[in-house]
Write a protein that holds these residues in place. Structure first.
Motif, PDB file in Angstrom:
ATOM      1  N   LEU A 156     -45.976 -60.488   1.220  1.00 45.87           N
ATOM      2  CA  LEU A 156     -47.082 -61.430   1.366  1.00 45.87           C
ATOM      3  C   LEU A 156     -48.406 -60.705   1.625  1.00 45.87           C
ATOM      4  CD1 LEU A 156     -45.446 -64.352   3.385  1.00 45.87           C
ATOM      5  CD2 LEU A 156     -46.181 -64.367   0.983  1.00 45.87           C
ATOM      6  N   GLY A 157     -48.313 -59.548   2.272  1.00 36.21           N
ATOM      7  CA  GLY A 157     -49.512 -58.725   2.478  1.00 36.21           C
ATOM      8  C   GLY A 157     -50.118 -58.319   1.143  1.00 36.21           C
ATOM      9  N   LEU A 158     -49.284 -57.926   0.203  1.00 43.46           N
ATOM     10  CA  LEU A 158     -49.778 -57.580  -1.130  1.00 43.46           C
ATOM     11  C   LEU A 158     -50.392 -58.792  -1.817  1.00 43.46           C
ATOM     12  CD1 LEU A 158     -50.170 -55.794  -3.615  1.00 43.46           C
ATOM     13  CD2 LEU A 158     -47.772 -56.233  -4.194  1.00 43.46           C
ATOM     14  N   LEU A 159     -49.751 -59.919  -1.726  1.00 42.24           N
ATOM     15  CA  LEU A 159     -50.281 -61.143  -2.324  1.00 42.24           C
ATOM     16  C   LEU A 159     -51.645 -61.488  -1.723  1.00 42.24           C
ATOM     17  CD1 LEU A 159     -50.062 -63.700  -4.076  1.00 42.24           C
ATOM     18  CD2 LEU A 159     -48.803 -64.751  -2.194  1.00 42.24           C
ATOM     19  N   ALA A 160     -51.749 -61.419  -0.399  1.00 49.26           N
ATOM     20  CA  ALA A 160     -53.019 -61.725   0.266  1.00 49.26           C
ATOM     21  C   ALA A 160     -54.113 -60.764  -0.194  1.00 49.26           C
ATOM     22  CB  ALA A 160     -52.844 -61.647   1.787  1.00 49.26           C
ATOM     23  N   TYR A 161     -53.767 -59.478  -0.295  1.00 47.93           N
ATOM     24  CA  TYR A 161     -54.780 -58.508  -0.705  1.00 47.93           C
ATOM     25  C   TYR A 161     -55.212 -58.746  -2.152  1.00 47.93           C
ATOM     26  CZ  TYR A 161     -57.324 -54.664   1.349  1.00 47.93           C
ATOM     27  OH  TYR A 161     -58.310 -53.912   1.947  1.00 47.93           O
ATOM     28  N   THR A 162     -54.285 -59.128  -3.003  1.00 48.20           N
ATOM     29  CA  THR A 162     -54.617 -59.420  -4.401  1.00 48.20           C
ATOM     30  C   THR A 162     -55.604 -60.576  -4.493  1.00 48.20           C
ATOM     31  OG1 THR A 162     -52.459 -58.592  -5.103  1.00 48.20           O
ATOM     32  CG2 THR A 162     -53.641 -60.021  -6.652  1.00 48.20           C
ATOM     33  N   LEU A 163     -55.346 -61.633  -3.745  1.00 49.41           N
ATOM     34  CA  LEU A 163     -56.261 -62.783  -3.727  1.00 49.41           C
ATOM     35  C   LEU A 163     -57.613 -62.394  -3.131  1.00 49.41           C
ATOM     36  CD1 LEU A 163     -53.728 -65.561  -2.714  1.00 49.41           C
ATOM     37  CD2 LEU A 163     -54.679 -65.120  -4.991  1.00 49.41           C
ATOM     38  N   TYR A 183     -63.065 -51.036  -8.687  1.00 47.88           N
ATOM     39  CA  TYR A 183     -61.839 -51.131  -9.494  1.00 47.88           C
ATOM     40  C   TYR A 183     -60.819 -50.075  -9.092  1.00 47.88           C
ATOM     41  CZ  TYR A 183     -64.956 -53.848 -12.542  1.00 47.88           C
ATOM     42  OH  TYR A 183     -65.851 -54.752 -13.036  1.00 47.88           O
ATOM     43  N   VAL A 184     -61.253 -48.841  -8.960  1.00 47.74           N
ATOM     44  CA  VAL A 184     -60.325 -47.753  -8.634  1.00 47.74           C
ATOM     45  C   VAL A 184     -59.764 -47.917  -7.227  1.00 47.74           C
ATOM     46  CG1 VAL A 184     -60.143 -45.254  -8.254  1.00 47.74           C
ATOM     47  CG2 VAL A 184     -61.337 -46.125 -10.276  1.00 47.74           C
ATOM     48  N   THR A 185     -60.629 -48.210  -6.276  1.00 53.67           N
ATOM     49  CA  THR A 185     -60.175 -48.377  -4.892  1.00 53.67           C
ATOM     50  C   THR A 185     -59.189 -49.528  -4.776  1.00 53.67           C
ATOM     51  OG1 THR A 185     -62.238 -47.469  -4.031  1.00 53.67           O
ATOM     52  CG2 THR A 185     -60.928 -48.817  -2.523  1.00 53.67           C
ATOM     53  N   ASN A 186     -59.485 -50.636  -5.415  1.00 56.93           N
ATOM     54  CA  ASN A 186     -58.587 -51.783  -5.309  1.00 56.93           C
ATOM     55  C   ASN A 186     -57.310 -51.610  -6.115  1.00 56.93           C
ATOM     56  OD1 ASN A 186     -59.706 -53.707  -3.368  1.00 56.93           O
ATOM     57  ND2 ASN A 186     -61.492 -53.531  -4.681  1.00 56.93           N
ATOM     58  N   ALA A 187     -57.358 -50.832  -7.190  1.00 57.01           N
ATOM     59  CA  ALA A 187     -56.117 -50.483  -7.898  1.00 57.01           C
ATOM     60  C   ALA A 187     -55.223 -49.668  -6.971  1.00 57.01           C
ATOM     61  CB  ALA A 187     -56.424 -49.714  -9.181  1.00 57.01           C
ATOM     62  N   ALA A 188     -55.829 -48.743  -6.234  1.00 59.21           N
ATOM     63  CA  ALA A 188     -55.061 -47.942  -5.273  1.00 59.21           C
ATOM     64  C   ALA A 188     -54.484 -48.829  -4.169  1.00 59.21           C
ATOM     65  CB  ALA A 188     -55.954 -46.851  -4.675  1.00 59.21           C
ATOM     66  N   VAL A 189     -55.250 -49.800  -3.704  1.00 62.00           N
ATOM     67  CA  VAL A 189     -54.765 -50.715  -2.661  1.00 62.00           C
ATOM     68  C   VAL A 189     -53.567 -51.519  -3.176  1.00 62.00           C
ATOM     69  CG1 VAL A 189     -55.335 -52.780  -1.298  1.00 62.00           C
ATOM     70  CG2 VAL A 189     -56.925 -50.861  -1.391  1.00 62.00           C
ATOM     71  N   VAL A 190     -53.627 -51.976  -4.414  1.00 64.54           N
ATOM     72  CA  VAL A 190     -52.505 -52.734  -4.976  1.00 64.54           C
ATOM     73  C   VAL A 190     -51.268 -51.844  -5.082  1.00 64.54           C
ATOM     74  CG1 VAL A 190     -51.670 -53.903  -7.070  1.00 64.54           C
ATOM     75  CG2 VAL A 190     -53.925 -54.449  -6.143  1.00 64.54           C
ATOM     76  N   ILE A 191     -51.441 -50.602  -5.516  1.00 69.18           N
ATOM     77  CA  ILE A 191     -50.301 -49.677  -5.585  1.00 69.18           C
ATOM     78  C   ILE A 191     -49.740 -49.424  -4.190  1.00 69.18           C
ATOM     79  CG2 ILE A 191     -49.641 -47.295  -6.112  1.00 69.18           C
ATOM     80  CD1 ILE A 191     -51.685 -47.521  -8.489  1.00 69.18           C
ATOM     81  N   LEU A 192     -50.617 -49.221  -3.220  1.00 70.67           N
ATOM     82  CA  LEU A 192     -50.162 -49.062  -1.829  1.00 70.67           C
ATOM     83  C   LEU A 192     -49.435 -50.310  -1.355  1.00 70.67           C
ATOM     84  CD1 LEU A 192     -53.268 -47.340  -0.211  1.00 70.67           C
ATOM     85  CD2 LEU A 192     -51.000 -46.340  -0.517  1.00 70.67           C
ATOM     86  N   GLY A 193     -49.922 -51.475  -1.765  1.00 66.47           N
ATOM     87  CA  GLY A 193     -49.271 -52.726  -1.389  1.00 66.47           C
ATOM     88  C   GLY A 193     -47.855 -52.826  -1.927  1.00 66.47           C
ATOM     89  N   PHE A 194     -47.672 -52.447  -3.184  1.00 66.34           N
ATOM     90  CA  PHE A 194     -46.315 -52.428  -3.756  1.00 66.34           C
ATOM     91  C   PHE A 194     -45.428 -51.441  -3.002  1.00 66.34           C
ATOM     92  CE2 PHE A 194     -48.036 -54.452  -7.619  1.00 66.34           C
ATOM     93  CZ  PHE A 194     -47.009 -55.352  -7.898  1.00 66.34           C
ATOM     94  N   ALA A 195     -45.956 -50.250  -2.780  1.00 61.85           N
ATOM     95  CA  ALA A 195     -45.169 -49.204  -2.124  1.00 61.85           C
ATOM     96  C   ALA A 195     -44.773 -49.607  -0.704  1.00 61.85           C
ATOM     97  CB  ALA A 195     -45.954 -47.896  -2.106  1.00 61.85           C
ATOM     98  N   GLN A 196     -45.719 -50.125   0.071  1.00 63.14           N
ATOM     99  CA  GLN A 196     -45.418 -50.460   1.466  1.00 63.14           C
ATOM    100  C   GLN A 196     -44.385 -51.572   1.556  1.00 63.14           C
ATOM    101  OE1 GLN A 196     -46.378 -53.427   3.396  1.00 63.14           O
ATOM    102  NE2 GLN A 196     -47.197 -54.395   1.553  1.00 63.14           N
ATOM    103  N   ALA A 197     -44.461 -52.541   0.651  1.00 61.89           N
ATOM    104  CA  ALA A 197     -43.490 -53.639   0.682  1.00 61.89           C
ATOM    105  C   ALA A 197     -42.101 -53.137   0.281  1.00 61.89           C
ATOM    106  CB  ALA A 197     -43.937 -54.766  -0.246  1.00 61.89           C
TER     107      ALA A 197
END
Length: 173
Positions: A9-16, A44-58
């Motif tokens: 859900l953290g990844l979902l929240a960050y995506t939104l 774009y680059v920073t938020n792409a990294a955040v999404v990848i981190l979100g997948f990894a952490q979950a």
């Protein structure tokens, strides 16, 4: 809900959150209000990294709980210091991302910590580590944006001798 579900859900929240920031022109707000020399490519680059981190952490939340807790700390730090506090400091000037920061980041991040505690995944070390890690993750792209303006980090040929230039200008006599 389980700790891992909260992490997803953290990844979902960050995506939104990213979508809200983009829709309401976070770049120009950041340049004007917090004086961050940001370009859309940085966003774009920073938020792409955040999404990848979100997948990894979950994905690794059970094996390495501090990863999901660090992502939760990142959300709390982002919400507080890049949205709520700047809005208060500017007497209510809207900070793009505030809606999702308040409505999603706070409850989801706290849900991650709460569920981790309920499942025995929290210790003093993991909480401190997650807060330090979240702060470092938040500071990293900001530091890179500030550092790239320094002469040492500029990648322009003016005033600097590159490897190719140095090798072609020297001769053996």
């Amino acid at each position: 809900m389980s700790f891992q579900v909260w992490a997803w859900l953290g990844l979902l929240a960050y995506t939104l959150h990213i979508m809200e920031e983009f829709a309401f022109d976070w770049r120009n707000w950041a340049r004007d209000v917090i004086r961050l020399p940001v370009e859309w490519s940085d966003f774009y680059v920073t938020n792409a990294a955040v999404v990848i981190l979100g997948f990894a952490q979950a994905q690794i939340s059970y094996a390495l709980p501090v990863a999901a807790l660090t992502f939760a700390a990142l959300m709390l730090i982002n919400a507080t210091f890049f949205h709520v506090v700047p809005m208060m400091a500017t007497r209510g000037r809207f900070s793009p991302g505030t809606f999702t920061a308040v409505l999603l980041f706070y409850p989801v991040a706290l849900g991650i910590y709460r569920s981790a505690a309920a499942e025995g995944q929290v210790s003093t070390v993991t909480v401190i580590g997650s807060v330090v890690g979240g702060a470092l993750l938040m500071a990293y792209p900001v530091a890179m944006m500030r550092l790239r303006g320094l002469p040492y980090f500029r990648q322009t040929p003016e005033g600097s001798v590159g490897v190719d230039q140095a090798s072609t200008s020297s001769s053996v006599g």
